[in-house]
Design a protein around this motif. Structure first.
Motif, PDB file in Angstrom:
ATOM      1  N   UNK A 385       0.784  -1.231   0.000  1.00 12.34           N
ATOM      2  CA  UNK A 385       0.000   0.000   0.000  1.00 12.34           C
ATOM      3  C   UNK A 385       0.817   1.283   0.000  1.00 12.34           C
ATOM      4  N   UNK A 386       2.108   1.217   0.264  1.00 16.80           N
ATOM      5  CA  UNK A 386       2.896   2.424   0.432  1.00 16.80           C
ATOM      6  C   UNK A 386       3.297   3.062  -0.878  1.00 16.80           C
ATOM      7  N   UNK A 387       3.831   4.285  -0.812  1.00 16.29           N
ATOM      8  CA  UNK A 387       4.391   4.931  -2.009  1.00 16.29           C
ATOM      9  C   UNK A 387       5.656   4.210  -2.450  1.00 16.29           C
ATOM     10  N   UNK A 388       6.170   4.605  -3.607  1.00 15.50           N
ATOM     11  CA  UNK A 388       7.279   3.871  -4.223  1.00 15.50           C
ATOM     12  C   UNK A 388       8.495   3.782  -3.312  1.00 15.50           C
ATOM     13  N   UNK A 389       8.847   4.875  -2.654  1.00 15.61           N
ATOM     14  CA  UNK A 389      10.042   4.856  -1.819  1.00 15.61           C
ATOM     15  C   UNK A 389       9.881   3.904  -0.636  1.00 15.61           C
ATOM     16  N   UNK A 390       8.719   3.904  -0.004  1.00 17.19           N
ATOM     17  CA  UNK A 390       8.476   2.994   1.112  1.00 17.19           C
ATOM     18  C   UNK A 390       8.504   1.544   0.649  1.00 17.19           C
ATOM     19  N   UNK A 391       7.957   1.263  -0.526  1.00 12.91           N
ATOM     20  CA  UNK A 391       8.007  -0.099  -1.051  1.00 12.91           C
ATOM     21  C   UNK A 391       9.451  -0.584  -1.176  1.00 12.91           C
ATOM     22  N   UNK A 392      10.296   0.294  -1.718  1.00  9.24           N
ATOM     23  CA  UNK A 392      11.690  -0.071  -1.943  1.00  9.24           C
ATOM     24  C   UNK A 392      12.413  -0.357  -0.633  1.00  9.24           C
ATOM     25  N   UNK A 393      12.224   0.522   0.353  1.00  8.28           N
ATOM     26  CA  UNK A 393      12.897   0.333   1.638  1.00  8.28           C
ATOM     27  C   UNK A 393      12.341  -0.867   2.395  1.00  8.28           C
ATOM     28  N   UNK A 394      11.045  -1.114   2.257  1.00 12.53           N
ATOM     29  CA  UNK A 394      10.443  -2.252   2.948  1.00 12.53           C
ATOM     30  C   UNK A 394      10.968  -3.568   2.409  1.00 12.53           C
ATOM     31  N   UNK A 395      11.134  -3.681   1.097  1.00 14.79           N
ATOM     32  CA  UNK A 395      11.614  -4.942   0.541  1.00 14.79           C
ATOM     33  C   UNK A 395      13.070  -5.175   0.920  1.00 14.79           C
ATOM     34  N   UNK A 430      14.105   0.429 -10.555  1.00 14.68           N
ATOM     35  CA  UNK A 430      15.065  -0.609 -10.940  1.00 14.68           C
ATOM     36  C   UNK A 430      15.598  -1.345  -9.716  1.00 14.68           C
ATOM     37  N   UNK A 431      15.927  -0.595  -8.667  1.00 18.39           N
ATOM     38  CA  UNK A 431      16.443  -1.237  -7.460  1.00 18.39           C
ATOM     39  C   UNK A 431      15.363  -2.055  -6.780  1.00 18.39           C
ATOM     40  N   UNK A 432      14.146  -1.498  -6.711  1.00 21.41           N
ATOM     41  CA  UNK A 432      13.050  -2.227  -6.073  1.00 21.41           C
ATOM     42  C   UNK A 432      12.739  -3.512  -6.830  1.00 21.41           C
ATOM     43  N   UNK A 433      12.753  -3.459  -8.156  1.00 26.41           N
ATOM     44  CA  UNK A 433      12.518  -4.662  -8.945  1.00 26.41           C
ATOM     45  C   UNK A 433      13.560  -5.728  -8.634  1.00 26.41           C
ATOM     46  N   UNK A 434      14.821  -5.309  -8.592  1.00 22.54           N
ATOM     47  CA  UNK A 434      15.892  -6.276  -8.332  1.00 22.54           C
ATOM     48  C   UNK A 434      15.735  -6.915  -6.952  1.00 22.54           C
ATOM     49  N   UNK A 435      15.459  -6.098  -5.929  1.00 21.80           N
ATOM     50  CA  UNK A 435      15.311  -6.636  -4.584  1.00 21.80           C
ATOM     51  C   UNK A 435      14.087  -7.536  -4.472  1.00 21.80           C
TER      52      UNK A 435
END
Length: 464
Positions: A385-395, A430-435
């Motif tokens: 549910x979070x914005x893009x930056x939160x998604x990235x840090x959460x993963x 790109x980083x979020x996809x990789x993680x």
């Protein structure tokens, strides 16, 4: 400085697990993952979040970011090409995991021109007396200097060159001496705090004037105003690289920790900022932790204003680059308020809490504490549910929690993480996809391994 009552971490009610109690409140009827998770865990029920939001935090959010956000940008820049000298200086001290977290925290906050003096002494000093004419420089300036003139003086470089300010600095140092009365010392600390606010050259001048050793004893003063002024003056002075070693050599770390534990809300916050600045010297990080800074920093996560929470989070992040400080943070109970902050979307602290959680999850005790505090569902909720930056840090935080733990991977699958991770692997940065792809690979291995084990058990039972 605005002091606000912080949110309290809800304690578990009778019959309720600590994990469920620590889990932040979720929005009902919103998430298919939540419904699936509820079906899989019929006995768990969300505990309502704390009822007391920081009423004045929205006003604080509109203020200029504190020096901590400025110093975090400097820290993050050491992982990138923008400052090669800083990279050369610190690269040997940063391991691979810390480098990745620094890289991810480049956009940790919005940066702007900072205001290191966040306790508002300009307004306080301006209201003390009316405007006075600034003294004219001359041969006898040192003898006739009136420190009250600083309250109305234009301290910009054009209006106040160093030679004009030098007599004021010398007068302040004299007023801080052991022979001076408490009122004179309090006033001198407040004026050094003002002088050191904006200009690097003035901070350097004050640093070589002998003011630093004279300020340190005031950190233990029973006068809260004097203690606050000393903490903020040292914070401002620490922005000059040369002064950090002088502050450390003067024995300021332990008194700053004392101010962090006992001071007013502004004193605690500014002491935390000063400790963060001193932690720029790598050897100081272990010393700061050993002097007891971690527990009062953890306390700020629950009791401080939003700005105080941000400063505490950033200081913890820097200190926890040392493994022993991670252990201290976990022992001090940092994970529960961190998970709580992850659930407070839009508070300005959610992203920073995720980064610190990811750091603490780098040790076994931290991973266990994250699971026990309900961190896995909170982080999965952020991915969904979070914005893009939160998604990235959460993963990234979940990767730390699950990388070496088959049990935690199973909990992640049970929490319904696969659909939001698949969506992130297709539409994130790109980083979020990789993680996300890496974490999905772990989960596939987990499921395949379970299938192979289950097949072996069935084959063995049939052979019998």
């Amino acid at each position: 400085m605005v002091s606000l009552a912080g949110s309290q971490i809800p304690s578990p009610s009778r019959g309720q697990s600590p994990c469920a109690a620590a889990r932040p409140q979720r929005r009902q009827g919103h998430s298919m993952r939540t419904i699936r998770s509820a079906l899989l865990q019929p006995d768990s029920s969300p505990v309502p979040a704390d009822g007391g939001a920081d009423a004045g935090d929205s006003d604080i959010e509109n203020l200029t970011d504190s020096v901590i956000d400025f110093r975090l940008r400097e820290l993050a820049a050491t992982a990138g090409p923008a400052h090669p000298a800083a990279v050369a200086k610190s690269s040997s001290a940063i391991n691979a995991a810390a480098t990745e977290l620094l890289d991810l925290s480049r956009d940790f906050s919005d940066y702007s021109s900072f205001n290191s003096d966040i306790s508002g002494e300009l307004e306080r000093l301006a209201s003390a007396t009316g405007a006075r004419a600034a003294p004219r420089p001359g041969p006898g300036a040192a003898a006739v200097v009136d420190l009250n003139d600083l309250e109305s003086m234009d301290l910009s470089a054009d209006a106040a060159p160093l030679e004009r300010l030098e007599p004021f600095v010398r007068a302040c140092v004299r007023a801080l001496g052991p022979g001076a009365g408490p009122d004179a010392r309090r006033a001198a600390a407040a004026r050094i705090r003002l002088l050191a606010k904006h200009r690097s050259d003035v901070r350097e001048l004050i640093g070589v004037s002998g003011a630093i050793p004279a300020l340190v004893p005031l950190l233990r003063s029973t006068d809260p105003v004097a203690q606050e002024s000393a903490a903020t003056a040292l914070l401002n002075l620490s922005l000059e690289d040369r002064n950090r070693s002088a502050i450390t050599t003067a024995g300021a770390i332990k008194p700053l920790v004392y101010a962090l534990r006992t001071g007013t809300a502004p004193a605690k916050q500014n002491a935390a900022c000063a400790l963060l600045s001193l932690s720029g010297i790598e050897d100081n990080r272990a010393t700061i932790g050993a002097c007891g800074a971690i527990p009062p920093l953890v306390a700020l996560l629950s009791a401080a204003s939003t700005r105080g929470k941000k400063d505490a989070l950033t200081t913890l992040y820097r200190l926890c680059s040392a493994r022993r400080n991670k252990e201290r943070a976990v022992s001090a109970g940092a994970v529960v308020p961190l998970v709580h902050l992850v659930g407070r979307r839009g508070s300005g602290t959610c992203e920073k809490a995720m980064v610190v959680l990811g750091s603490l999850a780098g040790i076994d005790e931290g991973r266990q504490a994250v699971v026990q505090a309900g961190g896995i569902p909170a982080l999965v909720e952020a991915i969904e549910d979070g914005p893009a930056r939160e998604k990235e840090l959460a993963v990234v935080a979940l990767l730390q929690v699950c990388s070496d733990s088959p049990r935690n991977r199973a909990l992640l699958v049970r929490e319904g993480a696969i659909p939001p991770l698949v969506a992130l692997s297709q539409s994130g940065s790109a980083r979020a996809k990789h993680k996300a792809e890496t974490l999905l690979g772990y989960l596939r291995e987990q499921r395949q391994g379970f299938g192979c084990r289950a097949g072996a058990v069935v084959a063995t039972s049939l052979a019998r």
